[in-house]
Design an enzyme around this catalytic site. Structure first.
Site, PDB file in Angstrom:
ATOM      1  N   GLU A 119      54.162  34.522 -16.859  1.00 54.21           N
ATOM      2  CA  GLU A 119      53.699  33.138 -17.050  1.00 54.21           C
ATOM      3  C   GLU A 119      52.780  33.045 -18.262  1.00 54.21           C
ATOM      4  O   GLU A 119      52.858  32.105 -19.062  1.00 54.21           O
ATOM      5  CB  GLU A 119      52.974  32.649 -15.796  1.00 54.21           C
ATOM      6  CG  GLU A 119      53.879  32.544 -14.581  1.00 54.21           C
ATOM      7  CD  GLU A 119      53.157  31.963 -13.380  1.00 54.21           C
ATOM      8  OE1 GLU A 119      53.447  30.822 -12.999  1.00 54.21           O
ATOM      9  OE2 GLU A 119      52.286  32.662 -12.810  1.00 54.21           O
ATOM     10  N   GLU A 174      57.264  37.230  -6.816  1.00 47.63           N
ATOM     11  CA  GLU A 174      56.533  36.349  -5.895  1.00 47.63           C
ATOM     12  C   GLU A 174      57.176  36.325  -4.520  1.00 47.63           C
ATOM     13  O   GLU A 174      56.474  36.275  -3.498  1.00 47.63           O
ATOM     14  CB  GLU A 174      56.462  34.924  -6.474  1.00 47.63           C
ATOM     15  CG  GLU A 174      55.421  34.737  -7.569  1.00 47.63           C
ATOM     16  CD  GLU A 174      55.853  35.210  -8.953  1.00 47.63           C
ATOM     17  OE1 GLU A 174      56.939  35.817  -9.077  1.00 47.63           O
ATOM     18  OE2 GLU A 174      55.099  35.002  -9.914  1.00 47.63           O
TER      19      GLU A 174
HETATM   20  C1  1HE Z   1      46.903  45.510  -8.942  1.00 43.60           C
HETATM   21  C2  1HE Z   1      47.991  44.726  -9.369  1.00 43.60           C
HETATM   22  C3  1HE Z   1      47.955  43.350  -9.057  1.00 43.60           C
HETATM   23  C4  1HE Z   1      48.361  46.749  -9.979  1.00 43.60           C
HETATM   24  N1  1HE Z   1      46.885  42.870  -8.378  1.00 43.60           N
HETATM   25  N2  1HE Z   1      45.884  45.000  -8.278  1.00 43.60           N
HETATM   26  N3  1HE Z   1      52.256  41.310  -9.267  1.00 43.60           N
HETATM   27  C5  1HE Z   1      52.918  42.288  -8.682  1.00 43.60           C
HETATM   28  O1  1HE Z   1      53.451  42.168  -7.615  1.00 43.60           O
HETATM   29  C6  1HE Z   1      52.940  43.614  -9.428  1.00 43.60           C
HETATM   30  C7  1HE Z   1      52.174  44.642  -8.638  1.00 43.60           C
HETATM   31  N4  1HE Z   1      52.000  45.851  -9.416  1.00 43.60           N
HETATM   32  C8  1HE Z   1      52.957  46.802  -9.546  1.00 43.60           C
HETATM   33  O2  1HE Z   1      54.087  46.639  -9.160  1.00 43.60           O
HETATM   34  C9  1HE Z   1      52.530  48.063 -10.234  1.00 43.60           C
HETATM   35  O3  1HE Z   1      51.115  48.186 -10.163  1.00 43.60           O
HETATM   36  C10 1HE Z   1      52.969  48.161 -11.738  1.00 43.60           C
HETATM   37  C11 1HE Z   1      54.484  48.350 -11.811  1.00 43.60           C
HETATM   38  C12 1HE Z   1      52.545  46.957 -12.533  1.00 43.60           C
HETATM   39  C13 1HE Z   1      52.269  49.417 -12.386  1.00 43.60           C
HETATM   40  O4  1HE Z   1      52.553  50.560 -11.612  1.00 43.60           O
HETATM   41  P1  1HE Z   1      51.646  51.852 -11.806  1.00 43.60           P
HETATM   42  O5  1HE Z   1      52.236  52.956 -10.962  1.00 43.60           O
HETATM   43  O6  1HE Z   1      51.453  52.135 -13.254  1.00 43.60           O
HETATM   44  O7  1HE Z   1      50.165  51.457 -11.248  1.00 43.60           O
HETATM   45  P2  1HE Z   1      49.660  51.299  -9.728  1.00 43.60           P
HETATM   46  O8  1HE Z   1      49.252  52.631  -9.216  1.00 43.60           O
HETATM   47  O9  1HE Z   1      50.612  50.532  -8.908  1.00 43.60           O
HETATM   48  O10 1HE Z   1      48.386  50.355  -9.939  1.00 43.60           O
HETATM   49  C14 1HE Z   1      47.194  50.840 -10.517  1.00 43.60           C
HETATM   50  C15 1HE Z   1      46.071  50.049  -9.888  1.00 43.60           C
HETATM   51  O11 1HE Z   1      46.203  48.692 -10.258  1.00 43.60           O
HETATM   52  C16 1HE Z   1      46.105  50.084  -8.375  1.00 43.60           C
HETATM   53  O12 1HE Z   1      44.787  49.972  -7.926  1.00 43.60           O
HETATM   54  P3  1HE Z   1      43.951  51.299  -7.420  1.00 43.60           P
HETATM   55  O13 1HE Z   1      42.640  50.766  -6.993  1.00 43.60           O
HETATM   56  O14 1HE Z   1      44.794  51.886  -6.324  1.00 43.60           O
HETATM   57  O15 1HE Z   1      43.884  52.189  -8.635  1.00 43.60           O
HETATM   58  C17 1HE Z   1      46.854  48.804  -8.037  1.00 43.60           C
HETATM   59  O16 1HE Z   1      46.527  48.327  -6.744  1.00 43.60           O
HETATM   60  C18 1HE Z   1      46.280  47.876  -9.088  1.00 43.60           C
HETATM   61  N5  1HE Z   1      47.172  46.746  -9.334  1.00 43.60           N
HETATM   62  N6  1HE Z   1      48.870  45.513 -10.011  1.00 43.60           N
HETATM   63  C19 1HE Z   1      45.886  43.690  -8.003  1.00 43.60           C
HETATM   64  N7  1HE Z   1      48.906  42.516  -9.445  1.00 43.60           N
HETATM   65  C20 1HE Z   1      49.418  32.442 -10.651  1.00 43.60           C
HETATM   66  S1  1HE Z   1      50.584  32.975  -9.564  1.00 43.60           S
HETATM   67  C21 1HE Z   1      51.240  34.453 -10.216  1.00 43.60           C
HETATM   68  C22 1HE Z   1      51.958  35.193  -9.152  1.00 43.60           C
HETATM   69  C23 1HE Z   1      52.139  36.634  -9.499  1.00 43.60           C
HETATM   70  O17 1HE Z   1      51.663  37.120 -10.488  1.00 43.60           O
HETATM   71  S2  1HE Z   1      53.103  37.533  -8.412  1.00 43.60           S
HETATM   72  C24 1HE Z   1      53.176  39.131  -9.111  1.00 43.60           C
HETATM   73  C25 1HE Z   1      52.046  40.004  -8.714  1.00 43.60           C
END
Ligand code: 1HE
Length: 263
Positions: free
Chosen positions: A115, A135
């Protein structure tokens, strides 16, 4: 730079180009409220001598989208609407910024990250970029203006497919379908964006204004309203002193010719 930015955003200048980095790599540049509000302030308060902006992400991903921790807790519909509108205001400042915004996309460009990218004007994707709208898997919906902007890039059917089935698009598919205008080698995105931003920064101010503010309005108007608005905008642009000087420069052989060079 005078901007009051959170630690998740980092701004620098390169001549007339302001460079803004999403700087929360430990959370994959997930967008929390402070970051979204910081984006809004940055684009609303650009220094007057800034003529273009480049936006990119630190670490292996452009942005993992909405910080999912921000939408958990006690359910509150009114708060949810206000939260989405807060994103709308921030991304509105980008889409309708005073100057063009170039984004460099790599790694995950998902949900709110897509977005955000969609609110910029020119997107330069590196080969690692991939696009997703997860989403549906999270039980939420687009909230950062994506349902307005993303279908205008790639069409409703593809957005529906991505949201219903979890389909992801590769950088190559994104380039083919219209997510990004450019596709470059890994690591080459920032240099390409700077090159393009500097070109845009060298255009006449009124023409860039027309491209950002009049062109999208015209494209969504009825043809008759569009033709009329275009004629007004054309007259306004060509009568500026800057345009008159540039036209004379060409006629008196001081300006570059338009040629085509293959990359
Ligand atoms: C996060 C987020 C997040 C990572 N919010 N904390 N977005 C998603 O559904 C995408 C979610 N994220 C992922 O699928 C993966 O993190 C990635 C593919 C982007 C990257 O993977 P990777 O293996 O490099 O990293 P990771 O181990 O998954 O994440 C590292 C840290 O970032 C980890 O936190 P930690 O405390 O365990 O180190 C994750 O929890 C954190 N993290 N992504 C919060 N999105 C206005 S409406 C919009 C609606 C949306 O955007 S929906 C899509 C949301």
């Amino acid at each position: 730079m005078p901007y009051d930015l959170p630690s998740t955003l980092h701004a620098t200048r390169d001549g007339a180009v302001a460079v803004l980095r999403l700087s929360r790599p430990d959370k994959r540049n997930a967008l929390d409220d402070e970051t979204v509000k910081g984006l809004r302030r940055f684009f609303a308060e650009l220094d007057e001598d800034v003529r273009a902006v480049v936006l990119y992400g630190e670490g292996a991903h452009f942005s993992a989208g909405l910080d999912l921790g921000e939408v958990t807790g006690e359910p509150d519909i009114h708060r949810g609407i206000l939260h989405s509108q807060m994103w709308h205001r921030a991304f509105h400042e980008i889409q309708f910024a005073r100057v063009p915004v170039f984004s460099v996309l790599h790694g995950a460009v998902v949900g709110g990250g897509l977005e955000l990218a969609a609110s910029t004007h020119v997107r330069i994707a590196e080969k690692s970029a991939y696009y997703a709208l997860p989403e549906g898997q999270r039980g939420i919906f687009l909230g950062g203006g994506g349902s307005v902007r993303i279908p205008r890039l790639i069409g409703v059917p593809l957005v529906q497919d991505m949201m219903l089935t979890g389909r992801t698009l590769s950088a190559e598919e994104g380039y083919t379908f219209g997510v990004s205008q450019y596709l470059v080698e890994e690591g080459a995105g920032l240099a390409k964006a700077m090159e393009l931003a500097k070109k845009a920064a060298g255009n006449a101010v009124m023409t860039n204004f027309a491209v950002l503010h009049a062109l999208p309005q015209i494209a969504e108007s009825s043809p008759s309203a569009g033709f009329f608005t275009e004629s007004l905008m054309a007259a306004i642009a060509e009568t500026t002193p800057e345009a008159q000087q540039r036209l004379r420069d060409f006629l008196e052989k001081r300006a570059a010719k338009i040629t085509h060079k293959k990359d």
